[in-house]
Enzyme design. Structure first.
Site, PDB file in Angstrom:
ATOM      1  CG  ASP A   1      -2.004  -1.012   1.179  1.00 46.09           C
ATOM      2  OD1 ASP A   1      -2.985  -0.782   0.458  1.00 46.09           O
ATOM      3  OD2 ASP A   1      -1.874  -2.060   1.853  1.00 46.09           O
TER       4      ASP A   1
ATOM      5  CG  ASP B   1      -8.323   2.674   4.223  1.00 47.26           C
ATOM      6  OD1 ASP B   1      -7.151   2.983   3.918  1.00 47.26           O
ATOM      7  OD2 ASP B   1      -9.314   3.093   3.583  1.00 47.26           O
TER       8      ASP B   1
ATOM      9  CG  ASP C   1      -8.987  -2.629   0.909  1.00 48.98           C
ATOM     10  OD1 ASP C   1      -7.873  -2.778   0.391  1.00 48.98           O
ATOM     11  OD2 ASP C   1      -9.857  -1.871   0.451  1.00 48.98           O
ATOM     12  CG  ASP C   2      -5.372  -5.279  -1.268  1.00 50.08           C
ATOM     13  OD1 ASP C   2      -4.181  -5.535  -1.532  1.00 50.08           O
ATOM     14  OD2 ASP C   2      -5.856  -4.133  -1.372  1.00 50.08           O
TER      15      ASP C   2
ATOM     16  CE1 TYR D   1       0.575  -0.551  -4.565  1.00 42.94           C
ATOM     17  CE2 TYR D   1      -0.102   1.407  -3.354  1.00 42.94           C
ATOM     18  CZ  TYR D   1      -0.419   0.212  -3.972  1.00 42.94           C
ATOM     19  OH  TYR D   1      -1.727  -0.216  -3.994  1.00 42.94           O
TER      20      TYR D   1
ATOM     21  NE  ARG E   1      -9.434   1.390   0.927  1.00 40.67           N
ATOM     22  CZ  ARG E   1      -8.229   1.360   0.389  1.00 40.67           C
ATOM     23  NH1 ARG E   1      -8.097   1.602  -0.913  1.00 40.67           N
ATOM     24  NH2 ARG E   1      -7.166   1.102   1.116  1.00 40.67           N
TER      25      ARG E   1
END
Length: 687
Positions: free
Chosen positions: A204, A210, A212-213, A316, A504
């Protein structure tokens, strides 16, 4: 006079009943007069006297009569007012309360009063307010416009005004949902597998909370991959139809604005209990599937519930540096994490190559990120390119969403699906004309199929210029959301249902509940009705407009000194209309308008053709959609959050037997104002 004399008023009414009537929209000008624009593109002059009874944007019925040998329109009946609820600023005129609407073509102050309970002493000059029109001159016996101030948004000099005003304008919440005292997991009839030993990783942004994956990838010796995608599971805490669920549905999405976000769910869920934080055991909904060495998704798709634990919170840029440069300074991942990164990289490459050959891959565009000071001033704008790690996560999520679409289609024949139908049927023939003139190797029937449309998109990506691509986007349908499966032409996919961002997106929560029914074998606790598509589309449209509005405000703040400094920017043309062209500054992502008079102040020599997406000078094509060229900022309009630019390249004057125009400034003003109220279709909406 007519109002005072009943006989004359009756005579006037009888005469007007014999006159032709037209329905249309009011277009105001800066000089007091206006025009009635009829749907068939007819236009009728409205003298200043009649314009006092209407405002720009009103839809009216007007009588058409001849005055002084000229056809004019006199508005008689209001069909739909332009303003009902609106945002404005307080103006005190002789200590009387007025509101000036915040709109580039509405400059007159409207008489006002506060609603009962709102202290008028709190309303100062320049304050931002929400107001409602209560009186219109064309309705009843009213003779003037009048409004009520319903709410004060913020003070005139508040630096947070861009966010508060924009959220109020689009009637969006300005804070996350209120927290609950406690959260308990629901009994859903699911058996959760314990996958906490598997080295899932998250990738991320540095500041993302947050998460989420999470992804676990196995690279097999035969060149294939086993992909397991784990997604945060807020529906394990939220019951269908309860207060929190209703609020999430009403919000639709997390709101992402420059400099801040407003979660769809309470932060203790989105940023803590559901966030897939490193080292923390979390409930997740998972998808496992095999991808062969050629990037083809196999038929062994399985969904299941699990407990997972992230073994690495990766960023990233760090992952991209590692893969692009062989190392990342200051970051030393474990061997297990490196193995996961390389396996995911291999899978992403295989999927990307497959999509490039058989579906559609969009050209990379950078993201623009505002850096704000503690007191909400713009410090800088950073350009974040789409790097290797971004593409890796993108490929994994697209794969997971394809899997969900296929499973929901097979099991239920319904879900929350994203789809795109290719070209707008009404514009297909025009699009075909452009392709024929460009000697494109496609027939009309090709464009009606998913395979043919995908082949066209790939062909366009290979062209030397983006002109044809930009032009054809004007003829495409919009992307849509619905409860029945349908192909996504713009992505080149036969079915697509997102479920990878449930903290989201409310639509993803619906798909989670459907997928849980697939897993458990029970009836779904929630199914999407026919209204879900329009509901989600409305949320998405409002959020995108809000994001753009805040960005425009911040760009004006950032570039306030650009005119004085003469800064040169590289611009890309993304829209052309009769008034000029709209461009994006590639250095920072700002949108600016270039009025035709600032390109060349000679109407005889310049032609702006919106239908063709070109601008001709002396009959020669000088600009077209997709062109890049240098510009400078000519004007920064803080009041309307507009940037007006002009090309660095100048065009020489030619001898003329006509007197020089003396209306350059008004022409620029009119052109820029006209452009400011032209709706901008974003690439994302078209895709």
């Amino acid at each position: 006079m007519f109002q005072d004399n009943p006989l004359l008023a009756q005579l006037k009414k009888q005469i007007q009943e014999t006159l032709p009537k037209k329905e249309g929209s009011i277009k105001a000008t800066d000089r007091g007069f206006g025009f009635l624009e009829v749907d068939n593109k007819e236009s009728y002059f409205i003298p200043p006297t009649y314009m006092k009874n209407v405002m720009h944007g009103d839809r009216v019925i007007a009588v058409i009569r001849t005055e002084k040998e000229r056809e004019v329109a006199e508005p008689q009946e209001l069909i739909e007012p332009f303003l009902s609820r609106f945002i404005g600023r307080i103006k005190l005129i002789r200590d009387r309360l007025h509101v000036v609407p915040d709109h580039p073509q509405l400059k007159d102050a409207i008489k006002a009063r506060p609603v009962k309970g709102l202290n008028p002493e709190l309303l100062k000059e320049g304050d931002w307010v929400v107001a409602h029109m209560t009186r219109h001159p064309l309705v009843g016996d009213n003779k003037t416009f009048f409004c009520e101030v319903k709410e004060k948004i913020t003070d005139s000099n508040d630096k947070i005004a861009p966010w508060w005003v924009t959220l109020a304008r689009h009637d969006l919440p300005n804070a996350e949902p209120a927290p609950q005292e406690s959260w308990s997991m629901l009994e859903e009839g699911l058996e959760r597998q314990d996958l906490t030993d598997l080295p899932f990783i998250t990738i991320d942004g540095e500041s993302t909370k947050d998460m989420d994956d999470a992804i676990y990838t196995v690279a097999r010796e035969d060149g294939s991959f086993e992909l397991t995608v784990a997604i945060a599971d807020p529906t394990s805490y939220i019951t269908v139809g309860d207060k929190m669920d209703d609020e999430a549905r009403q919000r639709g999405f997390t709101i992402y604005l420059p400099g801040r976000n407003i979660p769809m769910l309470p932060r203790e869920l989105s940023d803590e209990l559901c966030s897939l934080m490193e080292g923390e055991t979390r409930p997740a909904l998972c998808c496992r599937v095999t991808i062969d060495k050629d990037g083809v998704i196999q038929n062994d798709i399985s969904f299941f519930a699990a407990w997972i634990k992230s073994h690495g919170r990766l960023a990233y840029d760090n992952v991209s540096d590692l893969l692009e440069n062989g190392q990342c300074e200051g970051w030393e991942p474990s061997d297990v994490v490196i193995e996961q990164v390389k396996a995911l990289h291999g899978l992403a490459n295989a999927r990307s190559e497959w999509r490039a050959k058989h579906a559609v891959v969009f050209p990379d565009r950078p993201d623009y990120r505002f850096e704000l000071s503690e007191d909400n001033d713009v410090i800088a704008i950073h350009t974040d390119p789409r790097r290797t790690a971004n593409r890796m996560i993108e490929e994994a999520m697209i794969t997971a969403n394809i899997c969900a679409g296929r499973v929901l289609q097979e099991k239920f024949g319904l879900g929350v699906y994203n789809f795109h139908s290719g070209f707008n049927p009404e514009k297909l023939d025009v699009a075909m004309e452009f392709l024929t003139n460009a000697e494109a190797p496609f027939e009309k029937d090709d464009l009606l199929t998913l395979e043919g449309f995908s082949a066209l998109r790939r062909w366009l990506n290979d062209q030397d210029t983006t002109y044809l691509d930009n032009r054809l986007r004007k003829f495409q349908a919009y992307s849509e959301v619905g409860n029945k499966p349908a192909p996504h032409y713009a992505m080149g996919l036969d079915v697509y249902a997102t479920w990878t961002s449930p903290i989201r997106k409310y639509g993803d929560m619906i798909n989670h509940r459907l997928l849980k029914a697939v897993i458990s074998g029970l009836e779904p606790v929630q199914t999407p009705d026919d209204s879900v598509g329009e509901e989600i589309a409305t949320h998405r449209r409002n959020h995108r407009m809000a994001e753009r509005d805040v960005a425009d405000w911040l760009y004006v703040r950032l570039l306030k000194d650009a005119v004085k400094e003469g800064t040169v920017f590289t611009a890309e043309v993304f829209d052309i209309n009769r008034a000029g062209m709209r461009v994006r500054l590639l250095e920072n992502g700002a949108a600016a308008f270039i009025p035709a008079p600032l390109i060349l102040d000679n109407k005889e020599r310049i032609e702006c053709n919106g239908d063709l997406g070109i601008i001709n000078i002396d009959k020669v094509r000088e600009y077209q959609l997709g062109d890049h060229f240098e510009v400078v900022i000519a004007e920064v309009r803080a009041a309307t959050r507009q940037l007006v630019a002009k090309p660095v390249k100048q065009y020489p004057d030619l001898p003329s037997d006509k007197p020089e125009a003396e209306t350059t400034a008004p022409a620029v003003e009119s052109a820029a104002t006209e452009a400011s109220v032209t709706s901008e279709t974003t690439e994302a909406e078209k895709a």
